[in-house]
Design a protein around this motif. Structure first.
Motif, PDB file in Angstrom:
ATOM      1  N   GLY A 166       0.780  -1.226   0.000  1.00 47.94           N
ATOM      2  CA  GLY A 166       0.000   0.000   0.000  1.00 47.94           C
ATOM      3  C   GLY A 166       0.814   1.279   0.000  1.00 47.94           C
ATOM      4  O   GLY A 166       0.247   2.366  -0.034  1.00 47.94           O
ATOM      5  N   GLU A 167       2.146   1.176   0.016  1.00 47.03           N
ATOM      6  CA  GLU A 167       2.990   2.362   0.041  1.00 47.03           C
ATOM      7  C   GLU A 167       3.056   3.032  -1.332  1.00 47.03           C
ATOM      8  O   GLU A 167       3.109   2.365  -2.358  1.00 47.03           O
ATOM      9  CB  GLU A 167       4.405   1.989   0.487  1.00 47.03           C
ATOM     10  CG  GLU A 167       5.363   3.168   0.555  1.00 47.03           C
ATOM     11  CD  GLU A 167       6.770   2.775   1.014  1.00 47.03           C
ATOM     12  OE1 GLU A 167       7.646   3.641   0.917  1.00 47.03           O
ATOM     13  OE2 GLU A 167       6.980   1.632   1.448  1.00 47.03           O
ATOM     14  N   ARG A 168       3.099   4.359  -1.324  1.00 45.11           N
ATOM     15  CA  ARG A 168       3.259   5.142  -2.557  1.00 45.11           C
ATOM     16  C   ARG A 168       4.731   5.433  -2.777  1.00 45.11           C
ATOM     17  O   ARG A 168       5.452   5.807  -1.852  1.00 45.11           O
ATOM     18  CB  ARG A 168       2.504   6.458  -2.452  1.00 45.11           C
ATOM     19  CG  ARG A 168       2.543   7.254  -3.762  1.00 45.11           C
ATOM     20  CD  ARG A 168       1.945   8.636  -3.637  1.00 45.11           C
ATOM     21  NE  ARG A 168       2.987   9.558  -3.220  1.00 45.11           N
ATOM     22  CZ  ARG A 168       2.872  10.418  -2.214  1.00 45.11           C
ATOM     23  NH1 ARG A 168       1.769  10.490  -1.520  1.00 45.11           N
ATOM     24  NH2 ARG A 168       3.863  11.214  -1.901  1.00 45.11           N
ATOM     25  N   VAL A 169       5.161   5.280  -4.032  1.00 43.88           N
ATOM     26  CA  VAL A 169       6.519   5.618  -4.429  1.00 43.88           C
ATOM     27  C   VAL A 169       6.412   6.566  -5.611  1.00 43.88           C
ATOM     28  O   VAL A 169       5.733   6.255  -6.594  1.00 43.88           O
ATOM     29  CB  VAL A 169       7.331   4.360  -4.816  1.00 43.88           C
ATOM     30  CG1 VAL A 169       8.715   4.728  -5.287  1.00 43.88           C
ATOM     31  CG2 VAL A 169       7.388   3.373  -3.645  1.00 43.88           C
ATOM     32  N   ASP A 170       7.053   7.722  -5.528  1.00 38.52           N
ATOM     33  CA  ASP A 170       7.074   8.666  -6.631  1.00 38.52           C
ATOM     34  C   ASP A 170       8.291   8.372  -7.485  1.00 38.52           C
ATOM     35  O   ASP A 170       9.417   8.343  -6.976  1.00 38.52           O
ATOM     36  CB  ASP A 170       7.103  10.097  -6.108  1.00 38.52           C
ATOM     37  CG  ASP A 170       5.853  10.448  -5.324  1.00 38.52           C
ATOM     38  OD1 ASP A 170       4.758  10.048  -5.755  1.00 38.52           O
ATOM     39  OD2 ASP A 170       5.960  11.109  -4.284  1.00 38.52           O
ATOM     40  N   VAL A 171       8.047   8.087  -8.763  1.00 34.16           N
ATOM     41  CA  VAL A 171       9.138   7.726  -9.672  1.00 34.16           C
ATOM     42  C   VAL A 171       9.038   8.541 -10.956  1.00 34.16           C
ATOM     43  O   VAL A 171       8.010   9.148 -11.255  1.00 34.16           O
ATOM     44  CB  VAL A 171       9.126   6.214  -9.989  1.00 34.16           C
ATOM     45  CG1 VAL A 171       9.478   5.401  -8.777  1.00 34.16           C
ATOM     46  CG2 VAL A 171       7.807   5.771 -10.552  1.00 34.16           C
ATOM     47  N   GLY A 172      10.100   8.523 -11.715  1.00 35.52           N
ATOM     48  CA  GLY A 172      10.138   9.275 -12.974  1.00 35.52           C
ATOM     49  C   GLY A 172      10.117   8.371 -14.164  1.00 35.52           C
ATOM     50  O   GLY A 172      10.014   7.196 -14.104  1.00 35.52           O
TER      51      GLY A 172
END
Length: 172
Positions: A166-172
């Protein structure tokens, strides 16, 4: 698209102690899928993002997309977001794998194919090549780690810890 947010799916049922990859499609508790969908919907509102989400086809990610679709989101499924294919190992208890096989993987960490599965190099290439069609996605720990890998030397010791369920990871 410059960047996007990807959430790891909720904890699947029946995964404990097993090698779970792209061939093993485990369910998630519907309440946990709905809870994660609520968090994604709130994130979209807070950041003024379009009501669009893309998920892996595996139930543990797709169930979240189904909730969002019920709430008016445009939902897409993309097999490129699937978890790594662990071949003949997929779905098996880790304890059932002979130590010699595990050692074979550690000796060829990036090139080992899990007896008919995907190599880590193939996962890294698949994740790096993926072009997000929207700013919100739901995927898997292996894919997320592969996508955010910076290209430094990769060994079993340097592979990042998986994001929490359920964790959010911001990626490019």
């Amino acid at each position: 698209m410059a960047g996007f947010a990807v959430w790891r799916h909720p904890r699947p049922r029946g995964a404990e102690g097993r090698c779970i990859g792209g061939r093993t499609d485990l369910p998630v508790d519907p309440r946990k899928a709905k809870r994660l969908a609520h968090r994604i919907r709130a994130h979209a509102r807070r950041h003024g993002l379009p009501r669009e989400v893309i998920t892996s086809p595996l139930a543990r990610a797709a169930d979240v997309g189904r909730w969002l679709r019920r709430w008016g989101f445009r939902w897409q499924v993309d097999a490129a977001l699937a978890e790594m294919d662990f071949g003949a190992w997929d779905g098996r208890p880790w304890a059932s794998l002979p130590r010699a096989e595990f050692d074979r993987w550690m000796a060829d960490f990036r090139g080992f194919g899990f007896d008919g599965g995907e190599t880590l190099d193939a996962l890294l290439a698949r994740a790096a090549a993926w072009q997000p069609p929207c700013a919100l996605a739901v995927g898997h720990a292996g894919w997320i780690n592969a996508r955010r890998w910076a290209g430094a030397p990769l060994t079993p010791a340097t592979w990042p810890r998986p994001p929490r369920y359920g964790e959010r990871v911001d990626v490019g």
